[in-house]
Write a protein that holds these residues in place. Structure first.
Motif, short mmCIF file in Angstrom:
data_model
loop_
_atom_site.label_atom_id
_atom_site.label_comp_id
_atom_site.label_asym_id
_atom_site.label_seq_id
_atom_site.Cartn_x
_atom_site.Cartn_y
_atom_site.Cartn_z
N VAL A 81 65.33 26.70 48.41
CA VAL A 81 65.31 26.79 49.87
C VAL A 81 64.50 25.64 50.46
CG1 VAL A 81 64.68 28.18 51.87
CG2 VAL A 81 65.62 29.29 49.84
N ARG A 82 63.19 25.64 50.21
CA ARG A 82 62.30 24.71 50.90
C ARG A 82 62.66 23.25 50.64
NH1 ARG A 82 57.23 26.08 52.40
NH2 ARG A 82 57.22 23.92 53.18
N ALA A 119 60.38 25.96 37.71
CA ALA A 119 58.99 26.27 38.06
C ALA A 119 58.66 25.77 39.46
CB ALA A 119 58.04 25.66 37.04
N GLY A 120 59.19 24.58 39.81
CA GLY A 120 58.95 24.04 41.14
C GLY A 120 59.60 24.86 42.23
N VAL A 121 60.86 25.26 42.02
CA VAL A 121 61.56 26.09 43.00
C VAL A 121 60.83 27.41 43.18
CG1 VAL A 121 63.67 27.42 43.42
CG2 VAL A 121 63.83 25.04 42.67
N ILE A 122 60.41 28.01 42.08
CA ILE A 122 59.69 29.29 42.16
C ILE A 122 58.36 29.12 42.90
CG2 ILE A 122 58.53 31.06 40.77
CD1 ILE A 122 60.74 30.49 38.62
N ALA A 123 57.66 28.02 42.64
CA ALA A 123 56.38 27.78 43.30
C ALA A 123 56.55 27.63 44.81
CB ALA A 123 55.71 26.54 42.71
N TRP A 124 57.63 26.97 45.24
CA TRP A 124 57.89 26.79 46.67
C TRP A 124 58.40 28.07 47.32
CZ3 TRP A 124 56.40 23.14 49.92
CH2 TRP A 124 56.07 21.88 49.44
N ASP A 125 59.34 28.74 46.68
CA ASP A 125 60.06 29.84 47.34
C ASP A 125 59.51 31.23 47.02
OD1 ASP A 125 61.67 27.89 48.38
OD2 ASP A 125 63.36 28.26 47.04
N PHE A 126 58.70 31.35 45.98
CA PHE A 126 58.16 32.65 45.58
C PHE A 126 56.64 32.57 45.37
CE2 PHE A 126 62.61 32.68 44.33
CZ PHE A 126 63.06 33.91 44.78
N GLU A 127 55.99 31.81 46.22
CA GLU A 127 54.54 31.61 46.06
C GLU A 127 53.78 32.92 46.14
OE1 GLU A 127 50.88 28.87 47.86
OE2 GLU A 127 52.91 28.71 48.71
N ASP A 128 54.13 33.78 47.08
CA ASP A 128 53.42 35.06 47.22
C ASP A 128 53.58 35.91 45.96
OD1 ASP A 128 52.58 34.34 49.73
OD2 ASP A 128 54.13 35.47 50.80
N LEU A 129 54.77 35.89 45.38
CA LEU A 129 54.99 36.64 44.14
C LEU A 129 54.08 36.11 43.03
CD1 LEU A 129 56.60 38.62 42.33
CD2 LEU A 129 58.25 36.77 41.96
N LYS A 159 54.59 22.86 42.34
CA LYS A 159 55.32 22.39 43.52
C LYS A 159 55.63 20.90 43.40
CE LYS A 159 53.80 25.70 47.06
NZ LYS A 159 53.05 25.86 48.33
N GLY A 160 54.71 20.15 42.82
CA GLY A 160 54.92 18.72 42.65
C GLY A 160 56.04 18.38 41.68
N PHE A 161 56.43 19.32 40.82
CA PHE A 161 57.50 19.06 39.86
C PHE A 161 58.83 18.79 40.57
CE2 PHE A 161 55.40 21.81 36.31
CZ PHE A 161 54.42 20.85 36.17
N ILE A 162 59.00 19.35 41.79
CA ILE A 162 60.23 19.12 42.54
C ILE A 162 60.46 17.63 42.78
CG2 ILE A 162 61.25 19.39 44.86
CD1 ILE A 162 61.65 21.81 43.08
#
Length: 331
Positions: free
Chosen positions: A57-58, A166-176, A191-194
């Motif tokens: 998403v982000r 891992a990058g997508v998850i860090a951006w889109d599921f940070e609260d999780l 997030k930097g892996f993106i």
């Protein structure tokens, strides 16, 4: 039909049988594992590919360029022309849409690509943006095919395993992730892996050392290995303990219960390498500062991936892999 991810190749073969796909100038058309179509054009070849971003998403705009461009680069060809189809949710603001296009622009400038057309619309029923990106390149030299892995080749994983996921998850599921106890510094680095998913420069630098290259996208490294094996009509035997997985990917994967080897991995290349080229390839990668894992070899067979471990475990993968990231969207 599968609930999420790519349909099985048997299903796709049937669906493709409903379409005309024969043309005297079509050198490589729709085939399992092949990264891009290859068309004969004058004294060279036009290489084209399309890929959607449906699970990010982000940073969907940034990923759309690099994921599509990577599939041209592993053909040994520089991606040059791009056409995005951008489907926007009704709840998106002008600022949200602008961010998508700014990210696409930044990614295109990084690899020297240009937009030559596309389509943009606000689409009913979407909860997140979907971008389908077409990438095109041209060469009058060698075009690498996924199906060219040969018995005796070494199998080398080039780049970060599971980094895109891992990058997508860090951006889109940070609260999780925070709720699962993942430290904030791990999330920040992931997030930097993106911004490290392009393999264009690496693929073009190593193309002369390999028999085949394949970009590890949906289904991760295991699916990419499966596609190389299936396309080549060979088996691939790999050592489960030989995969080098960075601690950020390992931490995120463990905390939320996903397998990093089956997780989105754009920015990671699966290559088959003739024995006589291995040392030169690894030297080139060290010179580029690119990480790698030598994980196995190609043997006679019929399209299986055989994962062995030092403890005596053995897993045979002979069907396509559903990406682990879909577990999160299903929660």
């Amino acid at each position: 039909m599968v609930k999420h991810g790519k349909p099985s190749w048997n299903t796709m073969s049937f669906l493709l049988s409903l379409l005309p796909i024969e043309d005297p100038d079509l050198v490589v058309g729709p085939r399992q594992g092949e990264d891009a179509a290859v068309l004969r054009l004058r004294d060279g070849f036009l290489v084209a590919h399309v890929d959607p971003i449906t699970t990010g998403v982000r940073k969907a705009g940034y990923l759309a360029v690099h994921v599509a461009g990577n599939d041209i680069a592993v053909r040994g060809v520089a991606p040059r022309w791009f056409m995005p189809v951008t489907l926007i949710p009704a709840h998106y603001s002008e600022a949200d849409v602008e961010e998508l296009f700014r990210d696409m622009g930044a990614a295109l400038r990084e690899i020297g690509g240009v937009a030559i057309g596309g389509h943009t619309e606000v689409t009913p029923g979407l909860d997140r943006p979907i971008i389908a990106m077409t990438a095109i390149g041209y060469t009058n030299g060698r075009v690498i095919s996924t199906r060219d892995a040969r018995e005796g080749d070494h199998v080398v994983i080039i780049g970060r395993i599971g980094g895109e996921g891992a990058g997508v998850i860090a951006w889109d599921f940070e609260d999780l992730l925070l709720g699962k106890g993942v430290p904030e510094n791990i999330i920040k680095r992931a997030k930097g892996f993106i911004y490290d998913v392009s393999i264009v420069k690496t693929a073009l630098a190593v193309k002369d050392y390999v028999n085949t290259m394949h970009d590890a996208t949906e289904g991760g490294v295991i699916q990419a290995l499966r596609e190389v094996a299936s396309a080549s009509g060979k088996d691939i035997i790999v050592d489960a303990d030989a995969f080098q997985i960075e601690k950020e990917v390992e931490e995120i994967s463990q905390r939320i219960g996903v397998n990093p080897l089956r997780l989105l991995s754009s920015g990671c290349i699966v290559a088959s390498v003739p024995p006589g080229n291995l040392d030169a390839l690894l030297s080139r990668l060290r010179g580029l500062g690119v990480g790698f894992s030598v994980v196995g070899h190609v043997v006679k067979g019929g399209g299986r991936v055989i994962v062995e471990s030092k403890s005596g475990g053995r897993i045979v993968v002979d069907t396509d892999v559903v990406d682990e990231i879909y577990k999160l969207w299903n929660q």
